[in-house]
Design an enzyme around this catalytic site. Structure first.
Site, short mmCIF file in Angstrom:
data_model
loop_
_atom_site.label_atom_id
_atom_site.label_comp_id
_atom_site.label_asym_id
_atom_site.label_seq_id
_atom_site.Cartn_x
_atom_site.Cartn_y
_atom_site.Cartn_z
N SER A 245 -10.81 16.81 -14.75
CA SER A 245 -11.52 16.13 -15.82
C SER A 245 -11.32 14.61 -15.75
CB SER A 245 -11.02 16.72 -17.14
OG SER A 245 -12.01 16.61 -18.09
N LYS A 249 -11.53 12.13 -12.40
CA LYS A 249 -12.23 10.86 -12.14
C LYS A 249 -11.24 9.90 -11.48
CE LYS A 249 -14.34 11.37 -16.83
NZ LYS A 249 -15.28 12.44 -16.78
N TRP A 336 -21.30 20.27 -19.97
CA TRP A 336 -21.07 18.85 -20.31
C TRP A 336 -20.77 18.04 -19.04
CZ3 TRP A 336 -21.88 15.41 -23.88
CH2 TRP A 336 -21.02 14.34 -24.12
N HIS A 386 -14.16 24.75 -19.05
CA HIS A 386 -13.54 23.51 -18.59
C HIS A 386 -12.02 23.72 -18.59
CE1 HIS A 386 -13.51 19.14 -18.14
NE2 HIS A 386 -12.59 19.05 -19.09
#
Ligand code: GCU
Length: 407
Positions: A245, A249, A336, A386
Site C-alpha cells: 500500500s 509506493k 480503490w 487490501h
C-alpha cells in the site's frame, strides 16, 4: 491509522493554493465505460537500443523526482550502528533474532531507525533478505516477547502480514523497521521525521521539489541497505524490497532510486504506486494529495484533477527498476487501488525490459485470480481484500527463488 481531521485540514490548506481544483475530489469511478480515453507517454521515449536507455532513464528519474516524489537526502556521515539485542534464538528455535539501531546523527537521543532482523537458524553463508517497513511497530510482526513495543498496538497484531516462520523456512532472512521511525504519517508541516536533518539554514519545510513522507520512507530503506552491506551474515546482493500500500509506493520509489535492491515487490500499492493515474479509476491524484498532503513533493498537487496534463505516469516508475526483476500484486476486492491499472503499468513498462534484453512480462492478458505470471516482470491478483497474506508471500518467494537460483 491516522487522524482524518489532521489529514483533511492539511489537505484543504494545500488545495486552496492550487488552481482549478475542486475542494473535494469527486466520488471514485469504478466503471471502465466512464473512464475518459487516455494516452500514455511511452516509457522508452526516443530510446531505440539498450545503449540509449541510461540517458532516457536519467530524464525519467529527474521528471518523477521533481514532479512527484521529491528529491531526498543522502547518507549521513554521522550515522552509527548500535546493536541492541542478540543474536539469540527466538520464535521457539525457528529463528535467530537480532536488533540494530541506525543512529542517523550518531546520538542515542537523536533520530533512529530500529531494525528487527530474523535469520533462519543454522545458516552458513550470507543469507538472502526480504526487507520491508511495517505499519504498526516491530513488536507487531511476530509474537516474540523480547521485541520492545513502540506503539499501543498489540504484540503480533500484524503477524498474518509477515508470516515470519514461513519466510525463514524458505531460507530467507526477514528485516523490518517501523515506517514512522522515518517520518510519522500525518501532516505536521515536516517538523518531525528525517527531513529537518537536511534543511538548509532558515529552511522550515521541504521545497516544492523536495521529499515528503514517501521519500523519507524510501530513504530509510536505503539506510537499511547501507547496514545490510556491513553485516556479513546477510547477502547484500540478494535483497528483495517489498512494501504494501503506501509503503508499496515507497518501496517502488526506493527501488527506482537505489540500484542495490535486487528485486522489488509492490503489494496493492495502487495510486501513486503501481497503478496508472491517467486511468481515472478508483483513487485519483487529487484523492492522494488532499487526503495525504504530506506524502509527495508539493509539485505533485499541480496535477490534481488534471491527470491528462501529466507528462509521466506510473509505468515509468516501474521502468526505472529495469532491468531488475519486479513483481506487483493486487487483491480483487481492492478496487480503490485499481488492480487492472497496476497490471497495465507493467504492460507499458515491458518494452523497456525487452530493449534491455530481458524477457519482461510473459503475457499482456490480465490473468485470472491466483494465476501468477512470472518473467522479469511478474504479477498476480488474489481473492480478498487490501492486505498482505501468506499467499502473497509464497508467490514473492517463488519469484525470488526463480531469480536468485539455489541458496
Ligand atoms: C489509503 C490510500 C491509499 C493507500 C492506503 C494504505 O487507502 O488512499 O493510497 O495505499 O491507504 O496505505 O493502506
Amino acid at each position: 491509522m491516522v487522524s482524518g481531521v489532521l489529514i483533511l485540514s492539511g489537505g484543504v490548506t494545500w488545495c486552496q493554493a492550487q488552481p482549478a481544483v475542486a475542494a473535494r475530489p469527486p466520488a471514485p469511478n469504478y466503471d471502465e465505460a466512464q473512464m475518459p480515453a487516455y494516452t500514455l507517454p511511452p516509457a522508452l521515449g526516443a530510446a531505440k537500443k539498450a545503449a540509449d536507455w541510461p540517458g532516457r532513464r536519467a530524464e525519467l528519474y529527474a521528471l518523477l523526482e521533481r514532479e512527484m516524489f521529491g528529491r531526498m537526502g543522502g547518507k549521513l556521515a554521522t550515522t552509527v550502528y548500535e546493536p541492541t539485542s542478540g543474536p539469540v534464538p527466538a520464535l521457539g528455535g525457528t529463528a535467530i533474532r537480532k536488533e540494530v539501531s541506525i543512529l542517523f546523527t550518531g546520538k542515542k537521543d537523536g533520530p533512529r531507525m530500529n531494525l528487527l532482523i530474523y535469520l533462519p537458524p543454522n545458516v552458513k553463508g550470507p543469507v538472502p533478505v526480504f526487507l520491508g517497513l511495517n505499519f504498526q511497530g516491530n513488536h507487531t510482526v511476530s509474537q516474540d516477547p523480547a521485541v520492545k513495543a513502540v506503539t499501543a498496538k498489540a504484540r503480533g497484531a500484524q503477524e498474518s502480514r509477515w508470516v515470519v516462520e514461513h519466510v525463514l523456512k524458505r531460507g530467507y532472512a526477514t528485516i523490518t523497521a517501523h515506517y514512522e521511525d522515518l517520518d510519522p504519517d500525518f501532516d505536521d508541516g515536516f517538523q518531525n521525521g528525517v527531513q529537518p536533518l537536511f534543511y538548509k539554514p532558515g529552511q522550515t519545510r521541504p521545497a516544492a521539489d523536495e521529499w515528503g513522507a514517501i521519500g523519507a520512507w524510501a530513504w530509510g530503506l536505503s539506510r537499511a541497505m547501507d547496514y545490510i552491506e556491513t553485516d556479513k551474515t546477510l547477502d547484500a546482493k540478494r535483497v528483495v524490497l517489498h512494501g504494501h500500500s503506501r509503503i508499496g509506493k515507497a518501496a517502488l520509489w526506493a527501488g527506482a532510486s537505489d540500484p542495490r535492491f535486487a528485486i522489488v515487490i509492490s503489494n496493492d500499492s495502487g495510486a501513486g504506486g503501481a497503478a496508472l493515474s491517467k486511468r481515472i479509476y478508483g483513487e485519483t491524484v487529487a484523492d492522494l494529495n488532499t487526503r495525504f498532503p504530506h506524502w509527495f513533493a508539493k509539485n505533485y498537487a499541480q496535477y490534481n484533477g488534471q491527470e491528462e496534463r501529466m507528462p509521466f505516469d506510473q509505468h515509468m516508475l516501474i521502468a526505472l527498476v529495469a532491468p531488475r526483476p519486479l513483481y506487483a500484486c493486487s487483491a480483487q476486492e481492492d478496487q480503490w487501488a485499481d488492480p487492472k491499472g497496476e497490471f497495465l503499468s507493467l504492460v507499458a513498462a515491458d518494452p523497456v525490459y525487452k530493449l534491455l534484453g530481458k524477457p519482461g512480462l510473459p503475457s499482456h492478458e490480465f490473468p485470472p485470480l491466483h494465476t501468477p505470471i512470472m518473467g522479469t516482470l511478474g504479477y498476480h491478483i488474489r481473492a480478498g481484500k487490501h492486505d498482505v497474506t501468506e499467499y502473497d508471500w509464497q508467490r514473492w518467494m517463488d519469484f525470488a527463488d526463480k531469480h536468485f537460483g539455489p541458496k
